[in-house]
Design an enzyme around this catalytic site. Sequence first.
Site, PDB file in Angstrom:
ATOM      1  N   ASN A   1       0.873  -1.180   0.000  1.00  0.00           N
ATOM      2  CA  ASN A   1       0.000   0.000   0.000  1.00  0.00           C
ATOM      3  C   ASN A   1       0.906   1.225   0.000  1.00  0.00           C
ATOM      4  O   ASN A   1       1.504   1.551   1.013  1.00  0.00           O
ATOM      5  CB  ASN A   1      -0.882  -0.036   1.260  1.00  0.00           C
ATOM      6  CG  ASN A   1      -1.748   1.208   1.386  1.00  0.00           C
ATOM      7  OD1 ASN A   1      -1.809   2.034   0.459  1.00  0.00           O
ATOM      8  ND2 ASN A   1      -2.408   1.356   2.526  1.00  0.00           N
ATOM      9  N   TRP A   2       0.970   1.874  -1.156  1.00  0.00           N
ATOM     10  CA  TRP A   2       1.910   3.002  -1.288  1.00  0.00           C
ATOM     11  C   TRP A   2       1.380   4.280  -0.640  1.00  0.00           C
ATOM     12  O   TRP A   2       2.094   5.269  -0.549  1.00  0.00           O
ATOM     13  CB  TRP A   2       2.209   3.248  -2.762  1.00  0.00           C
ATOM     14  CG  TRP A   2       2.988   2.143  -3.427  1.00  0.00           C
ATOM     15  CD1 TRP A   2       3.302   0.911  -2.894  1.00  0.00           C
ATOM     16  CD2 TRP A   2       3.549   2.158  -4.743  1.00  0.00           C
ATOM     17  NE1 TRP A   2       4.021   0.186  -3.803  1.00  0.00           N
ATOM     18  CE2 TRP A   2       4.191   0.915  -4.949  1.00  0.00           C
ATOM     19  CE3 TRP A   2       3.575   3.103  -5.777  1.00  0.00           C
ATOM     20  CZ2 TRP A   2       4.845   0.599  -6.143  1.00  0.00           C
ATOM     21  CZ3 TRP A   2       4.232   2.781  -6.966  1.00  0.00           C
ATOM     22  CH2 TRP A   2       4.847   1.546  -7.134  1.00  0.00           C
ATOM     23  N   LYS A   3       0.119   4.290  -0.267  1.00  0.00           N
ATOM     24  CA  LYS A   3      -0.491   5.476   0.366  1.00  0.00           C
ATOM     25  C   LYS A   3      -0.228   6.708  -0.523  1.00  0.00           C
ATOM     26  O   LYS A   3      -0.228   6.580  -1.738  1.00  0.00           O
ATOM     27  CB  LYS A   3       0.041   5.641   1.795  1.00  0.00           C
ATOM     28  CG  LYS A   3      -0.115   4.335   2.595  1.00  0.00           C
ATOM     29  CD  LYS A   3       0.191   4.469   4.055  1.00  0.00           C
ATOM     30  CE  LYS A   3       0.010   3.115   4.747  1.00  0.00           C
ATOM     31  NZ  LYS A   3       0.216   3.181   6.183  1.00  0.00           N
TER      32      LYS A   3
ATOM     33  N   HIS B   1      -9.187   1.148   5.274  1.00  0.00           N
ATOM     34  CA  HIS B   1      -7.879   1.392   5.909  1.00  0.00           C
ATOM     35  C   HIS B   1      -8.047   2.350   7.092  1.00  0.00           C
ATOM     36  O   HIS B   1      -8.847   3.280   7.038  1.00  0.00           O
ATOM     37  CB  HIS B   1      -6.887   1.968   4.896  1.00  0.00           C
ATOM     38  CG  HIS B   1      -5.493   1.907   5.403  1.00  0.00           C
ATOM     39  ND1 HIS B   1      -4.998   2.835   6.298  1.00  0.00           N
ATOM     40  CD2 HIS B   1      -4.514   0.995   5.206  1.00  0.00           C
ATOM     41  CE1 HIS B   1      -3.753   2.493   6.612  1.00  0.00           C
ATOM     42  NE2 HIS B   1      -3.420   1.384   5.957  1.00  0.00           N
TER      43      HIS B   1
ATOM     44  N   GLU C   1      -6.382   4.735   8.072  1.00  0.00           N
ATOM     45  CA  GLU C   1      -6.182   6.164   7.763  1.00  0.00           C
ATOM     46  C   GLU C   1      -7.434   6.762   7.135  1.00  0.00           C
ATOM     47  O   GLU C   1      -7.738   7.937   7.340  1.00  0.00           O
ATOM     48  CB  GLU C   1      -4.939   6.315   6.854  1.00  0.00           C
ATOM     49  CG  GLU C   1      -3.666   6.048   7.651  1.00  0.00           C
ATOM     50  CD  GLU C   1      -2.536   5.410   6.860  1.00  0.00           C
ATOM     51  OE1 GLU C   1      -2.561   5.443   5.614  1.00  0.00           O
ATOM     52  OE2 GLU C   1      -1.613   4.861   7.507  1.00  0.00           O
TER      53      GLU C   1
ATOM     54  N   GLU D   1      -4.911  -4.891  10.668  1.00  0.00           N
ATOM     55  CA  GLU D   1      -3.853  -3.906  10.863  1.00  0.00           C
ATOM     56  C   GLU D   1      -4.088  -3.173  12.184  1.00  0.00           C
ATOM     57  O   GLU D   1      -4.857  -2.207  12.228  1.00  0.00           O
ATOM     58  CB  GLU D   1      -3.862  -2.887   9.719  1.00  0.00           C
ATOM     59  CG  GLU D   1      -3.628  -3.482   8.353  1.00  0.00           C
ATOM     60  CD  GLU D   1      -3.080  -2.453   7.352  1.00  0.00           C
ATOM     61  OE1 GLU D   1      -2.017  -2.701   6.806  1.00  0.00           O
ATOM     62  OE2 GLU D   1      -3.715  -1.400   7.163  1.00  0.00           O
TER      63      GLU D   1
ATOM     64  N   GLY E   1       3.098   2.223  10.782  1.00  0.00           N
ATOM     65  CA  GLY E   1       4.054   3.314  10.618  1.00  0.00           C
ATOM     66  C   GLY E   1       4.785   3.675  11.894  1.00  0.00           C
ATOM     67  O   GLY E   1       5.445   4.713  11.969  1.00  0.00           O
TER      68      GLY E   1
ATOM     69  N   SER F   1       3.995  -2.260  10.212  1.00  0.00           N
ATOM     70  CA  SER F   1       5.450  -2.328  10.378  1.00  0.00           C
ATOM     71  C   SER F   1       6.057  -3.684  10.021  1.00  0.00           C
ATOM     72  O   SER F   1       6.986  -4.140  10.685  1.00  0.00           O
ATOM     73  CB  SER F   1       5.841  -1.908  11.804  1.00  0.00           C
ATOM     74  OG  SER F   1       5.456  -0.564  12.042  1.00  0.00           O
TER      75      SER F   1
ATOM     76  N   GLY G   1       3.177  -1.171   4.207  1.00  0.00           N
ATOM     77  CA  GLY G   1       3.204   0.266   3.932  1.00  0.00           C
ATOM     78  C   GLY G   1       4.618   0.698   3.581  1.00  0.00           C
ATOM     79  O   GLY G   1       5.098   0.487   2.468  1.00  0.00           O
ATOM     80  N   GLY G   2       5.303   1.303   4.546  1.00  0.00           N
ATOM     81  CA  GLY G   2       6.633   1.890   4.328  1.00  0.00           C
ATOM     82  C   GLY G   2       7.597   1.009   3.554  1.00  0.00           C
ATOM     83  O   GLY G   2       8.240   1.473   2.591  1.00  0.00           O
TER      84      GLY G   2
HETATM   85  O1  LIG Z   1      -0.876   0.703   6.882  1.00  0.00           O
HETATM   86  C1  LIG Z   1      -0.154  -0.195   6.472  1.00  0.00           C
HETATM   87  C2  LIG Z   1      -0.459  -0.910   5.218  1.00  0.00           C
HETATM   88  O2  LIG Z   1      -1.742  -0.618   4.776  1.00  0.00           O
HETATM   89  C3  LIG Z   1       1.073  -0.572   7.201  1.00  0.00           C
HETATM   90  O3  LIG Z   1       1.973   0.472   7.107  1.00  0.00           O
HETATM   91  P1  LIG Z   1       3.478   0.289   7.639  1.00  0.00           P
HETATM   92  O4  LIG Z   1       3.978  -1.006   7.019  1.00  0.00           O
HETATM   93  O5  LIG Z   1       4.207   1.488   7.141  1.00  0.00           O
HETATM   94  O6  LIG Z   1       3.392   0.203   9.117  1.00  0.00           O
END
Ligand SMILES: O=C(CO)COP(=O)(O)O
Length: 249
Positions: free
Chosen positions: A9-11, A94, A96, A166, A172, A212, A233-234
């Site tokens: 997920n590149w956000k 998600h 967020e 999640e 993050g 993470s 994510g990251g």
């Molecule tokens: O929100 C995430 C994937 O959707 C997880 O993000 P991180 O891997 O950066 O913690």
Amino acid sequence: MRSKIVAGNWKMNKNNAETEVLLAELSAKLPDTNAEVMVAPTFVNLAAAVQNLDSSKIEVIAQNMHFAENGAYTGEISADMLLNIGIDTVIIGHSERRAYFGETDEILAKKVQAALAKNMRVMFCFGEELQDRKSDNHFKVVESQLKNALFSVDASAWKNIILAYEPVWAIGTGETASPEQAQEMHAFIRQTITKAYDTAIANNVSILYGGSVKPNNAVEIFSKPDVDGGLIGGASLVADDFIAIVKAI
Ligand SMILES: O=C(CO)COP(=O)(O)O
């Protein structure tokens, strides 16, 4: 049999040129794998990503969609628009989106129904916040997130659902759920689905862990029997890290 999945997920990261570079790197280096590999770039880069990638190796998916067919919803994207450019899997729920864009269980239920009605696959995200975990309320919270947004879905549509647990406190933050905590919750999720539907549906749905996940912890997390992969994510923004995580599955 449920599939193994690793999704990035590149956000809100990577402009057009950066997207091209990362996708080229992923295409060149991705090892043969039995897992489904997916990436979710931003909306403005989806069409180009679909055109540039070999879909048999990497599936391009969307980070969000609106529940309406079309109309006066400034800034939004419909299921048909995604399907029209070759996207048939969408992330919904998600944390967020819930936290920063006011997406409630009720809105998410509508999005899930809208996507499934178009035969799209839904990657449904959910998970408790830190205070829920601290007050030992995490199972209740997760159960109600599933009930409110998913459990009105017809049993026949579950083949098009992927779950991504999640925990918000692990997103993050560099803090992951321990492999044991992830396993415990994933097993609970399967039990909850068994109660609401049946064992076959519970056993056939892929449940990803997100929060993470990094190259140095992926093997251990993915080794748990009820963890079918990860939503990253990251680490999905760095080709070598994402590939290392794909190799971990
Ligand atoms: O929100 C995430 C994937 O959707 C997880 O993000 P991180 O891997 O950066 O913690």
